[in-house]
Design a protein around this motif. Structure first.
Motif, PDB file in Angstrom:
ATOM      1  N   GLN A 180       0.823  -1.286   0.164  1.00  0.00           N
ATOM      2  CA  GLN A 180      -0.110   0.059  -0.107  1.00  0.00           C
ATOM      3  C   GLN A 180       0.958   1.284  -0.129  1.00  0.00           C
ATOM      4  OE1 GLN A 180      -3.165  -0.373  -0.467  1.00  0.00           O
ATOM      5  NE2 GLN A 180      -2.985  -2.551  -0.159  1.00  0.00           N
ATOM      6  N   LEU A 181       0.799   2.187  -0.994  1.00  0.00           N
ATOM      7  CA  LEU A 181       1.898   3.016  -1.309  1.00  0.00           C
ATOM      8  C   LEU A 181       1.108   4.534  -0.932  1.00  0.00           C
ATOM      9  CD1 LEU A 181       3.583   1.866  -4.418  1.00  0.00           C
ATOM     10  CD2 LEU A 181       4.435   1.537  -2.181  1.00  0.00           C
ATOM     11  N   GLU A 182      -0.004   4.493  -0.547  1.00  0.00           N
ATOM     12  CA  GLU A 182      -0.706   5.663  -0.332  1.00  0.00           C
ATOM     13  C   GLU A 182      -0.764   6.766  -1.349  1.00  0.00           C
ATOM     14  OE1 GLU A 182      -2.828   5.803   2.233  1.00  0.00           O
ATOM     15  OE2 GLU A 182      -2.098   3.697   2.905  1.00  0.00           O
ATOM     16  N   LYS A 183      -0.246   7.944  -1.436  1.00  0.00           N
ATOM     17  CA  LYS A 183      -0.244   8.964  -2.510  1.00  0.00           C
ATOM     18  C   LYS A 183       0.898   8.793  -3.271  1.00  0.00           C
ATOM     19  CE  LYS A 183      -3.133  12.576  -0.045  1.00  0.00           C
ATOM     20  NZ  LYS A 183      -3.398  13.756   0.310  1.00  0.00           N
ATOM     21  N   ASP A 184       1.625   7.783  -3.123  1.00  0.00           N
ATOM     22  CA  ASP A 184       3.014   7.990  -3.949  1.00  0.00           C
ATOM     23  C   ASP A 184       2.578   7.047  -5.434  1.00  0.00           C
ATOM     24  OD1 ASP A 184       5.247   7.601  -4.964  1.00  0.00           O
ATOM     25  OD2 ASP A 184       5.832   5.646  -3.810  1.00  0.00           O
ATOM     26  N   GLY A 185       2.035   8.132  -6.434  1.00  0.00           N
ATOM     27  CA  GLY A 185       1.741   7.635  -7.705  1.00  0.00           C
ATOM     28  C   GLY A 185       2.895   7.444  -8.509  1.00  0.00           C
ATOM     29  N   THR A 186       4.174   7.731  -8.050  1.00  0.00           N
ATOM     30  CA  THR A 186       5.326   7.511  -9.105  1.00  0.00           C
ATOM     31  C   THR A 186       6.323   6.436  -8.665  1.00  0.00           C
ATOM     32  OG1 THR A 186       6.518   8.961  -7.337  1.00  0.00           O
ATOM     33  CG2 THR A 186       5.431  10.156  -9.459  1.00  0.00           C
ATOM     34  N   GLY A 187       5.958   5.638  -7.348  1.00  0.00           N
ATOM     35  CA  GLY A 187       6.837   4.539  -7.039  1.00  0.00           C
ATOM     36  C   GLY A 187       7.932   5.108  -6.334  1.00  0.00           C
ATOM     37  N   THR A 188       8.173   6.271  -5.857  1.00  0.00           N
ATOM     38  CA  THR A 188       9.417   6.645  -5.365  1.00  0.00           C
ATOM     39  C   THR A 188       9.622   5.943  -4.023  1.00  0.00           C
ATOM     40  OG1 THR A 188       8.972   8.912  -6.161  1.00  0.00           O
ATOM     41  CG2 THR A 188      10.507   8.965  -4.155  1.00  0.00           C
ATOM     42  N   ASN A 189       8.632   5.683  -3.323  1.00  0.00           N
ATOM     43  CA  ASN A 189       8.870   4.766  -2.125  1.00  0.00           C
ATOM     44  C   ASN A 189       8.765   3.431  -1.855  1.00  0.00           C
ATOM     45  OD1 ASN A 189       9.066   7.326  -0.566  1.00  0.00           O
ATOM     46  ND2 ASN A 189       6.934   7.498  -0.641  1.00  0.00           N
ATOM     47  N   PHE A 190       8.750   2.991  -3.422  1.00  0.00           N
ATOM     48  CA  PHE A 190       8.712   1.584  -3.414  1.00  0.00           C
ATOM     49  C   PHE A 190      10.246   0.786  -3.415  1.00  0.00           C
ATOM     50  CE2 PHE A 190       8.853  -2.504  -6.346  1.00  0.00           C
ATOM     51  CZ  PHE A 190       7.830  -3.088  -5.677  1.00  0.00           C
ATOM     52  N   ASP A 191      10.217  -0.153  -2.218  1.00  0.00           N
ATOM     53  CA  ASP A 191      11.479  -0.735  -2.539  1.00  0.00           C
ATOM     54  C   ASP A 191      11.810  -1.828  -3.466  1.00  0.00           C
ATOM     55  OD1 ASP A 191      14.003  -2.133  -1.510  1.00  0.00           O
ATOM     56  OD2 ASP A 191      13.146  -2.699   0.321  1.00  0.00           O
ATOM     57  N   SER A 192      12.376  -1.509  -4.460  1.00  0.00           N
ATOM     58  CA  SER A 192      12.418  -2.478  -5.603  1.00  0.00           C
ATOM     59  C   SER A 192      13.194  -3.611  -5.440  1.00  0.00           C
ATOM     60  CB  SER A 192      12.907  -1.707  -6.793  1.00  0.00           C
ATOM     61  OG  SER A 192      14.057  -1.027  -6.634  1.00  0.00           O
ATOM     62  N   SER A 193      14.094  -3.662  -4.347  1.00  0.00           N
ATOM     63  CA  SER A 193      14.786  -4.816  -3.945  1.00  0.00           C
ATOM     64  C   SER A 193      13.810  -6.127  -3.567  1.00  0.00           C
ATOM     65  CB  SER A 193      15.896  -4.493  -2.965  1.00  0.00           C
ATOM     66  OG  SER A 193      15.314  -4.269  -1.799  1.00  0.00           O
ATOM     67  N   LEU A 194      12.679  -5.484  -2.716  1.00  0.00           N
ATOM     68  CA  LEU A 194      11.936  -6.406  -2.026  1.00  0.00           C
ATOM     69  C   LEU A 194      12.704  -7.479  -1.115  1.00  0.00           C
ATOM     70  CD1 LEU A 194       9.877  -7.877  -5.133  1.00  0.00           C
ATOM     71  CD2 LEU A 194       9.237  -5.925  -3.560  1.00  0.00           C
ATOM     72  N   GLY A 195      13.847  -6.816  -0.304  1.00  0.00           N
ATOM     73  CA  GLY A 195      14.429  -7.231   0.763  1.00  0.00           C
ATOM     74  C   GLY A 195      15.541  -8.057   0.078  1.00  0.00           C
ATOM     75  N   SER A 196      15.935  -8.073  -1.050  1.00  0.00           N
ATOM     76  CA  SER A 196      17.309  -8.881  -1.686  1.00  0.00           C
ATOM     77  C   SER A 196      18.239  -7.921  -1.459  1.00  0.00           C
ATOM     78  CB  SER A 196      16.847  -9.076  -3.136  1.00  0.00           C
ATOM     79  OG  SER A 196      18.071  -9.588  -3.615  1.00  0.00           O
ATOM     80  N   GLU A 197      19.503  -8.738  -1.009  1.00  0.00           N
ATOM     81  CA  GLU A 197      20.767  -8.068  -0.909  1.00  0.00           C
ATOM     82  C   GLU A 197      21.326  -8.211  -2.470  1.00  0.00           C
ATOM     83  OE1 GLU A 197      23.491  -8.974   2.360  1.00  0.00           O
ATOM     84  OE2 GLU A 197      21.889 -10.482   2.908  1.00  0.00           O
ATOM     85  N   LEU A 198      20.894  -8.899  -3.495  1.00  0.00           N
ATOM     86  CA  LEU A 198      21.849  -8.957  -4.799  1.00  0.00           C
ATOM     87  C   LEU A 198      20.563  -8.228  -6.001  1.00  0.00           C
ATOM     88  CD1 LEU A 198      22.520 -12.759  -4.626  1.00  0.00           C
ATOM     89  CD2 LEU A 198      23.879 -10.506  -4.189  1.00  0.00           C
ATOM     90  N   PHE A 199      19.407  -8.184  -5.968  1.00  0.00           N
ATOM     91  CA  PHE A 199      18.508  -7.961  -7.036  1.00  0.00           C
ATOM     92  C   PHE A 199      17.569  -7.036  -6.728  1.00  0.00           C
ATOM     93  CE2 PHE A 199      19.557 -12.656  -7.281  1.00  0.00           C
ATOM     94  CZ  PHE A 199      20.670 -12.460  -8.303  1.00  0.00           C
ATOM     95  N   SER A 200      17.055  -6.423  -7.721  1.00  0.00           N
ATOM     96  CA  SER A 200      15.822  -5.719  -7.662  1.00  0.00           C
ATOM     97  C   SER A 200      14.850  -5.847  -9.088  1.00  0.00           C
ATOM     98  CB  SER A 200      16.249  -4.197  -7.600  1.00  0.00           C
ATOM     99  OG  SER A 200      16.945  -4.009  -8.740  1.00  0.00           O
ATOM    100  N   VAL A 201      13.614  -5.517  -8.815  1.00  0.00           N
ATOM    101  CA  VAL A 201      12.953  -5.532  -9.714  1.00  0.00           C
ATOM    102  C   VAL A 201      12.467  -4.273 -10.406  1.00  0.00           C
ATOM    103  CG1 VAL A 201      11.521  -7.625  -8.573  1.00  0.00           C
ATOM    104  CG2 VAL A 201      10.579  -5.372  -8.433  1.00  0.00           C
ATOM    105  N   LYS A 202      11.865  -4.614 -11.700  1.00  0.00           N
ATOM    106  CA  LYS A 202      11.471  -3.333 -12.753  1.00  0.00           C
ATOM    107  C   LYS A 202       9.937  -3.013 -12.325  1.00  0.00           C
ATOM    108  CE  LYS A 202      11.562  -1.607 -17.252  1.00  0.00           C
ATOM    109  NZ  LYS A 202      11.989  -2.181 -18.714  1.00  0.00           N
TER     110      LYS A 202
END
Length: 322
Positions: A180-202
């Motif tokens: 749930q990102l509330e008013k963040d319509g750009t994904g600025t606060n989205f953690d694209s690593s999802l907890g990974s130390e190696l990778f991140s998603v698009k």
């Protein structure tokens, strides 16, 4: 701060913790290796018993989690020796989610890649095939599993990193977490690593709200593992406002078109029928645009409020908007 909502049964939560824990351990072991080896583009052919062991353990996890996902998503074959993790399980997931096109980024500060093919991966491409048609890391796994001494060179960093990337994607789909990102319509606060130390998603970002579409797709849609979208409730409120403006515009155009055209007759010029018709269409289009702007201004406050009330969420891309 993000609010995370997980849709998991008690049994799934237990399995999710098990798969996540094993994956994190495998990641940490690769990170530990990166403290001993300067892993860059030139070092990817480095091989060892330890790297081979990690490759085998990683693909064993791929086998296990792909079977879990297979049954959770409608797989009907019996869980016996005739159920194959690649041509059955991953194939079903490929048909549903186009996993072969999903992109991840190698984002660890401990991995010093400069070549794009090493920084941007499609690790599950060909993972649904067997033999010579399969992905390189799966072929390497089969080789070292059946004859480790002869094929030890195939237990290298390149194959391990790509195998871990494939396992990372499968874990992300298994967790199926909604952010749930509330008013963040750009994904600025989205953690694209999802907890990974190696990778991140698009992350696929779409802020367009239209009357007749639940979600607008960008050209990179198939590559994205996560989608940023307006929540259904707030999107529907905006669509209702847009629909109301559209209906009012149509009604006003219908009632005033003849009168408005009369005002613009002097601008409709041409020497033949085709040219006159084109100019007439241009005038009608302008009349409609002017009326639409007027109606939008009259309803601007309500429209502004509905757009300000938009809330956003990050969800897994399961090709649900195709």
């Amino acid at each position: 701060m993000q609010t995370v909502v997980r849709h998991l049964t008690t049994h799934s939560k237990m399995n999710n913790n098990l798969y996540s824990s094993v994956y994190r351990n495998l990641e940490r072991e690769l990170v530990s290796l990166s403290n001993l080896i300067h892993i860059n583009d030139e070092q990817l052919k480095i091989y060892s018993i330890k790297i081979t062991e990690l490759l085998i353990r990683t693909v064993v996890e791929v086998e296990s989690i792909s079977k879990e996902l297979y049954f959770a998503n409608g797989g009907e074959k019996d869980d016996d020796k005739d159920l194959f993790f690649d041509t059955d399980c991953i194939q079903l997931l490929e048909d549903k989610w186009k996993l072969s096109k999903k992109v991840i980024f190698v984002s660890s500060p401990n991995l010093y890649f400069e070549i794009d093919d090493n920084k941007v991966l499609n690790p599950l491409k060909k993972a649904n095939k067997r033999g010579s048609s399969s992905s390189d890391w799966l072929k390497a796994y089969q080789a070292v599993k059946h004859n480790r001494g002869k094929n030890l060179k195939k237990g290298n960093l390149k194959h391990l990193i790509r195998a871990l990337g494939g396992l990372y994607i499968l874990n992300v789909y298994y967790r199926d977490t909604i952010f749930q990102l509330e008013k963040d319509g750009t994904g600025t606060n989205f953690d694209s690593s999802l907890g990974s130390e190696l990778f991140s998603v698009k992350l696929h970002v779409s802020q367009t709200i239209s009357i007749d579409k639940d979600y607008t797709l960008n050209p990179d849609f198939d590559e994205c593992i996560y989608l940023l979208k307006a929540t259904d409730k707030t999107r529907e409120d905006v669509q209702k406002s847009l629909k109301l403006i559209n209906e009012k515009t149509n009604e006003r155009v219908k009632n005033n078109l003849t009168k408005e055209i009369q005002k613009h007759l002097s601008t409709i010029k041409g020497s033949d029928k085709e040219e006159v018709e084109k100019n007439l269409k241009d005038v009608v289009s302008k009349i409609r645009s002017d009326i639409q702007i007027q109606v939008a201004k009259e309803n601007g406050l309500k429209l502004k409020q509905t757009f300000e009330n938009l809330r956003y969420e990050g969800i897994i891309n399961k090709q649900q908007f195709e």
